[in-house]
Each structure stands twice: as C-alpha cells, then as structure tokens.
Design a protein around this motif. Sequence first.
Motif: not given
Length: 327
Positions: A144, A164, A172
């Motif tokens: 990600q 992320v 995610t």
Amino acid sequence: MATTIEYLNAVHGDLLDAARREARAGRRPPARWVPSTGLVAAVVGVLVAAGLIGLIARSDGFGSDDADQRAAGRPGGTGATGATAGVRPETVPGLGDDQTIHGNAGQGPPPVSRVIRSAELSVVIPRDAFDERFGEAVDVAEEQGGFIADSRSRNRSGSLTLRVPAANFDQTLHALRALGTVEVESVHGEDVTADYVDLHANLRIARARREVLLGLMADAVSIEQTIRVQNALDETQLRIEQLQGQLRLLDDRTSLATIGLRLREQGVEPESQVEKASIPNAFERAAAGFVGVIAAIVIGLGYLIPILLLGLAAWFVVSRLRRRRGV
C-alpha cells in the motif's frame, strides 16, 4: 442573750452551706446527644446503598440517557468505529513552505482538507500461523506504499504500527481484516484543517516581519540599532522555523495514516498493558478514585432519596390509620 443570737446565726450559716453543697452534689451536667448505634448503622447503610446504585447507574445499568451514543453516530461526530463524519479525507499534495492558501473565510470550505486518520485493530489468527500472518501484515504495508514504524512479537502474539498513505487507508484496513478474525476495531478521524490554515497564516505574517526587519537592518546606523534589530530578527527566524516544523508534522500526520495492529493466535491470552507504578500516578489514581466514589454516592442518592421519601410517606399513612383504628 447576745451569745444565743450569735449561736443561732452560726447555725443558720452552717445550714445554708450544707444546703449549697447538697445542691451542687445533686446537680447533673447537661446530657450530650450521642447518636445511637442503630442511627449510625442506618446512615452508613444508606450511603453504601447509594454508592452501589450510583456505580450501577454510571455503568448504564438503569438504561441511562444514551445521548453520548447518539452523538457518536450523529453526522459530524467521531465514533469509536468510524472516522469523523461530514469531512471527506482527500489526499492533497503537501504545500511547500513558500506556497500560500488563497480563499476567503465564510465563502465555502477551505481548498485543503486535512484529516488525521488512525485505527486500532486486534485480530485473532489460527494456531501455528503467527509467523506467516505477521509477514503478510508487513507485506500489506509495503504493497500500500507504506512502512512499518514499529513492531514487536512475543509468545505467538505481537503488534505492529503501520504508516500508510491516507488515500490507501481503507484498502489497508480491508487487507488487515482478512488476516484472521477481528476481535476489536476502532477507527478515528481528526479534522485539523483549521490548525493547518492558521499555521500558514502565521507563517506568512512571520515572513513579512522578517522582510521588514531585514530592511531595518540594512538601514541601521548605530551598533545599538543593529543589536536591537538583530535580536528581533533572531526571534522571528526562530518563530518561522517552529511554524515550519509544525506544518511538516501536520503534513506527515495527514498524508500518512497510522494503523496499530495486534495479532495473536487462538488460545493465546492477550498481553495486558501493565502500567508502571509511580508516586504521582498513584496520587492521581487515588484522587480519581475518591472523586469517582463521591460521584457514585451523589448519583445513588438521586435514585434513593425519592424512594426513601415515598417509603416514609407510606409509613406515616399506615401509622395514622392504625392509630385511628386503635381509638
């Protein structure tokens, strides 16, 4: 004759003294009111009952007002399982230090929406699969476009902190849920758009002040003027660096979401968060406990006093009826 009169006066005086002594001896000190054991026990019982009722009421045992729960689900509120509603988290490239935000307040939302997104996830995985699922969680973060900020493992359980991109936050979470059975999940969102705009405005003001001070520095004709302008310039430069640091921190927290993941195999007890004992913490917990007990008693009295009043009224009516029947 005179001797007889003196004798009678002496006897009279002796009688008066004897009467005064008897009066003092027979006089008792005023009785002091001492509460009976039954009354003290009744008061203690009422306070204990009030405390128990208050504890039950505070734990929503009596179906208390659920305004907090409704507020958590209301648009614009922040719940334990959802991000801040009413604010659409959009990924916008971070503004540079020399860029400014245009737009007038009151003419619609600002052009940049800044939301700090975070989540906590606890997942139970099958037996003998910890190493595999732990590695899969690391792979999810890398796929990600993020990274692992922190990780630790012990006794077939562990935790990771994933950073992320905010745009990949939902994807995610979906991938992490697939690692096993979700035990606990909480998602949070904090809108910091106003703070972001204020910091940029303060930064523009500080930079304008620095330009003015640089002009004054060039026009200074004495050592005293130069020192005074230099001091003001140093303070302004420090303020600019502080504002830039705060903006960089907001950029990092809004552009990258934070996800805390806890993994444990089936049959493994979750790790208990043991708080280190300390004297200040002990005093804080003692004060909090004292206030909590007082609050519980007050809440319990709110339930108990009406019941006691109704019981007292019923007892009074019954006793009056019995007296009338007895007459």
